[in-house]
Design an enzyme around this catalytic site. Structure first.
Site, mmCIF file in Angstrom:
data_model
loop_
_atom_site.group_PDB
_atom_site.id
_atom_site.type_symbol
_atom_site.label_atom_id
_atom_site.label_comp_id
_atom_site.label_asym_id
_atom_site.label_seq_id
_atom_site.Cartn_x
_atom_site.Cartn_y
_atom_site.Cartn_z
ATOM 1 C CD GLU A 139 -3.917 -6.322 2.864
ATOM 2 O OE1 GLU A 139 -4.756 -5.633 3.468
ATOM 3 O OE2 GLU A 139 -2.687 -6.120 2.923
ATOM 4 C CD GLU A 157 -3.177 -0.994 2.027
ATOM 5 O OE1 GLU A 157 -3.030 -0.345 3.061
ATOM 6 O OE2 GLU A 157 -4.214 -1.623 1.762
HETATM 7 C C1 BG6 Z 1 -4.729 -3.028 4.625
HETATM 8 C C2 BG6 Z 1 -3.372 -3.276 5.241
HETATM 9 O O1 BG6 Z 1 -4.818 -1.781 4.129
HETATM 10 O O2 BG6 Z 1 -5.819 -3.098 5.481
HETATM 11 C C3 BG6 Z 1 -3.403 -4.328 6.327
HETATM 12 O O3 BG6 Z 1 -2.442 -3.629 4.252
HETATM 13 C C4 BG6 Z 1 -4.610 -4.080 7.226
HETATM 14 O O4 BG6 Z 1 -2.171 -4.286 7.001
HETATM 15 C C5 BG6 Z 1 -5.873 -4.144 6.414
HETATM 16 O O5 BG6 Z 1 -4.707 -4.933 8.315
HETATM 17 C C6 BG6 Z 1 -7.167 -4.002 7.192
HETATM 18 O O6 BG6 Z 1 -7.128 -2.871 7.980
HETATM 19 P P1 BG6 Z 1 -7.466 -2.948 9.519
HETATM 20 O O7 BG6 Z 1 -7.214 -1.606 10.024
HETATM 21 O O8 BG6 Z 1 -8.897 -3.354 9.570
HETATM 22 O O9 BG6 Z 1 -6.558 -3.961 10.081
#
Ligand code: BG6
Length: 494
Positions: free
Chosen positions: A389, A205
């Site tokens: 993700e 990211e």
């Molecule tokens: C992504 C990141 O943007 O979002 C992760 O790369 C992160 O590291 C994921 O965990 C979800 O975000 P959060 O704040 O719900 O953990």
């Protein structure tokens, strides 16, 4: 039952994690300090903090969160205090549970596991001559165990962090010397595990990061930020070249957060603003996937008061052109809308879309947005894409009989994966695979909470790190196992 769409064979199903959110093993195996190690827990109301010591010995802190990190006061030094809780130190202790966690992945039928390297486990300070053998052994063990279970590693070389020493000594990525340190890390990994790993991501990211945690600089002004980013672009391009040389057939990507999808209305001012807003993020993938700065960069830099000539050296264009990415990856959790008067930033937008429901953490749930983004990215670069993700952060409850009925997670994933299948099978997007965020529960990046759970496997730990760390399957575990086993056909059978 909906009409089935058959995803081509060879599609990689799996999961993804980041080192500081799951690994733990703080101070073990020769691991050095990371910028992340100074970041406390938080919650939806209270942002995470970086704890600092002032030159007069007093304590202070600055807010940090997902894509925001405040600049440090002059002379402030990141410091760990005994009375604060720092989630990265234990995380969910993948360091000691790795085989158990990988066994669960294998049982689900994963074909790929995306994880990230703790830079300071390989180079504890960051600029040593030789890598730390124990760190390499740890990751080699992870890779070998994955391969023994027919799971391909997909490695994020750097997930939003810097060894604390490089931050202190060089202000992190502000200094070009850190490019060499990063390449040393790459070389050590490629030499040790390169022959076993095909898929690599140079950064996570990169369009979302800000400030000390991910750049190592205590400053956040645009000139400093884009200087750091430029040096990361150079490092990534050089890593791609090095990787191809050392590991023929390897594939390199970088990961982007791509959530700001819609103009608020068809008012041309909303639509135009959305394009400008999208450029703020596409700038990063354009440079890295295409190998040169896009035409609209001048507008972004003019608006931010950034002087590109101050960090762009003559030979840099050649370096960037030599190492474009092989594939483009992104995270997609939610969508947001942009109004004509939305402030131009890299990420953000209005999360109140009247057509969508929001998650417990206020993130709009928008499966069609995933199909939209897949098409947008593929259309722009015509390179394979990989969704690295996606997932739902939610409160999970253990029932009296010990089960966890996370039907909401199944619903979220099924709806998103159906849209993914449409993008592949109907629209023709070349997508290599899908890694759901957090195969097992891990610490939330934005809030530092444990209560925001993503996994198919529950981890017994609370927001302050208390708990047995015992793992147990959720209802979604069996559901995803069937998705993997049928290469997605089961998505249409519920
Ligand atoms: C992504 C990141 O943007 O979002 C992760 O790369 C992160 O590291 C994921 O965990 C979800 O975000 P959060 O704040 O719900 O953990």
């Amino acid at each position: 039952m909906a009409d089935a769409l058959h995803i081509p064979d060879g599609f990689l199903w799996g999961g993804a994690t980041a080192d500081f959110q799951c690994e733990g093993g703080f101070g073990e195996g020769g691991r050095g300090l990371l910028t992340r190690d100074f970041e406390t827990d938080g919650n939806q109301e209270q942002p995470r903090q970086i704890t600092l010591k002032m030159p007069d010995g007093s304590r202070t802190s600055v807010n940090s969160s997902f894509f925001m990190c405040e600049p440090f006061p002059e002379g402030a030094v990141p410091t760990i205090y005994d009375d604060c809780y720092y989630p990265s130190h234990q995380a969910v202790d993948f360091y000691h549970h790795r085989r158990e966690d990988i066994d669960y992945m294998a049982e689900m039928g994963y074909g790929v596991y995306r994880f990230s390297i703790t830079w300071s486990r390989i180079f504890p300070l960051g600029d040593e001559e030789k890598p730390n053998e124990e760190g390499l052994e740890f990751y080699e063990d992870v890779v070998d165990y994955l391969l023994s279970k027919n799971i391909q590693p997909l490695i994020t070389i750097c997930h939003d962090e810097v060894p604390a020493y490089l931050a202190e000594k060089y202000n992190g990525w502000e200094d070009r010397h850190v490019i060499d340190c990063y390449l040393k890390l790459c070389r050590a990994l490629f030499e040790r595990i390169g022959s076993k790993c095909k898929y690599w991501l140079t950064f996570n990211e990169i369009n979302a990061i800000a400030g000390y945690i991910a750049t190592g600089s205590p400053k956040t002004d645009p000139q400093t930020h884009y200087t750091c980013i430029h040096n990361m672009f150079l490092a990534s391009a050089k890593a791609v070249v090095l990787g191809h040389e050392m590991m023929p057939g390897s594939m390199f990507g970088t990961m982007y957060a791509l959530s700001e999808v819609y103009p608020a209305t068809c008012n041309p001012d909303d639509v135009f603003r959305r394009m400008q807003f999208r450029h703020m993020s596409q700038f990063f993938s354009d440079v890295m996937a295409q190998g040169y700065y896009p035409y609209y960069a001048q507008d972004i830099f003019r608006n931010l008061g950034v002087d590109q000539a101050a960090f762009m050296q003559e030979s840099d264009a050649e370096v960037l052109a030599a190492g474009p990415l092989d594939y483009v990856t992104f995270s997609y959790y939610r969508s947001a809308i942009i109004h004509a008067d939305t402030e131009l930033k890299r990420l953000g937008g209005d999360m109140n879309n009247p057509y969508l429901k929001n998650s417990d953490w206020g993130w709009p749930i928008d499966p069609v947005g995933l199909r939209y983004v897949m098409n947008e990215v593929y259309d722009r670069y015509r390179k394979p894409i990989f969704i690295v993700e996606n997932g739902l952060g939610a409160y999970d409850k253990i029932e009296e009989d010990g089960t966890i009925d996370d039907q909401y997670r199944i619903d979220y994933l099924r709806d998103h994966l159906r849209e993914m299948a449409k993008a592949i099978c109907i629209d023709g997007v070349d997508c290599l695979g899908y890694t759901m965020w957090g195969c097992f529960d891990l610490v939330s990046l934005s809030t530092g909470e444990m209560a925001k759970r993503y996994g198919f496997v529950y981890v017994d730990m609370d927001d302050k790190g208390n708990g047995t760390l015992e793992r147990r399957k959720k209802k979604s575990f069996d559901w995803f196992q069937r998705v993997c086993a049928t290469n997605g056909d089961s998505l249409w059978q519920d």
